[in-house]
Design a protein around this motif. Sequence first.
Motif, PDB file in Angstrom:
ATOM      1  N   GLN A  63       0.526  -2.025  -1.109  1.00 24.72           N
ATOM      2  CA  GLN A  63       0.429  -0.940  -2.086  1.00 24.72           C
ATOM      3  C   GLN A  63       1.766  -0.737  -2.809  1.00 24.72           C
ATOM      4  OE1 GLN A  63      -0.139   2.881  -0.310  1.00 24.72           O
ATOM      5  NE2 GLN A  63      -0.586   3.889  -2.234  1.00 24.72           N
ATOM      6  N   LYS A  66       2.552  -3.676  -5.154  1.00 20.16           N
ATOM      7  CA  LYS A  66       1.689  -3.598  -6.337  1.00 20.16           C
ATOM      8  C   LYS A  66       2.215  -2.579  -7.342  1.00 20.16           C
ATOM      9  CE  LYS A  66      -3.136  -2.948  -7.633  1.00 20.16           C
ATOM     10  NZ  LYS A  66      -4.489  -2.688  -7.146  1.00 20.16           N
ATOM     11  N   THR A  67       2.777  -1.481  -6.853  1.00 14.12           N
ATOM     12  CA  THR A  67       3.292  -0.429  -7.743  1.00 14.12           C
ATOM     13  C   THR A  67       4.798  -0.578  -7.988  1.00 14.12           C
ATOM     14  OG1 THR A  67       3.568   1.091  -5.864  1.00 14.12           O
ATOM     15  CG2 THR A  67       1.486   1.210  -7.094  1.00 14.12           C
ATOM     16  N   ASP A  93       4.288 -12.613  -3.009  1.00 14.02           N
ATOM     17  CA  ASP A  93       4.619 -11.198  -2.802  1.00 14.02           C
ATOM     18  C   ASP A  93       6.089 -11.014  -2.459  1.00 14.02           C
ATOM     19  OD1 ASP A  93       2.126 -10.029  -3.355  1.00 14.02           O
ATOM     20  OD2 ASP A  93       1.406 -10.479  -1.332  1.00 14.02           O
TER      21      ASP A  93
END
Length: 117
Positions: A63, A66-67, A93
């Motif tokens: 999370q 992603k942000t 990632d």
Amino acid sequence: REKLGPSSDEVAARLAEELVALGANAKAFNCPCCMCECEPYAGLILSCSHPICLDCLRGFGAQKIKTRQLVECPTCQGAIPHTDIARVFGPADVEKYIGIEALSIRNGDQDGKLFNC
């Protein structure tokens, strides 16, 4: 009778040593995120020496990545370094996270907490 190789106990002991060397927890602990008991080798001891279960780190970390935010240790709120992230996430990632770290350092967002929990 000739011994053909290490016993299963010896193999298990070596595997446990290798997992701990990679940051896995050797003893059970209560995860500071989900408060569940984390069995041995089902969590990670972060660079700041605080534990977290793999499920929480994966979910919370995904999370945050992603942000485009740094992932923080739930215990000390220090930023988790990419070396810890790399133990759980894949190369794409990790590369994104390294960019997030670099941007945070450049912007001076961390007040010295990036590498020193």
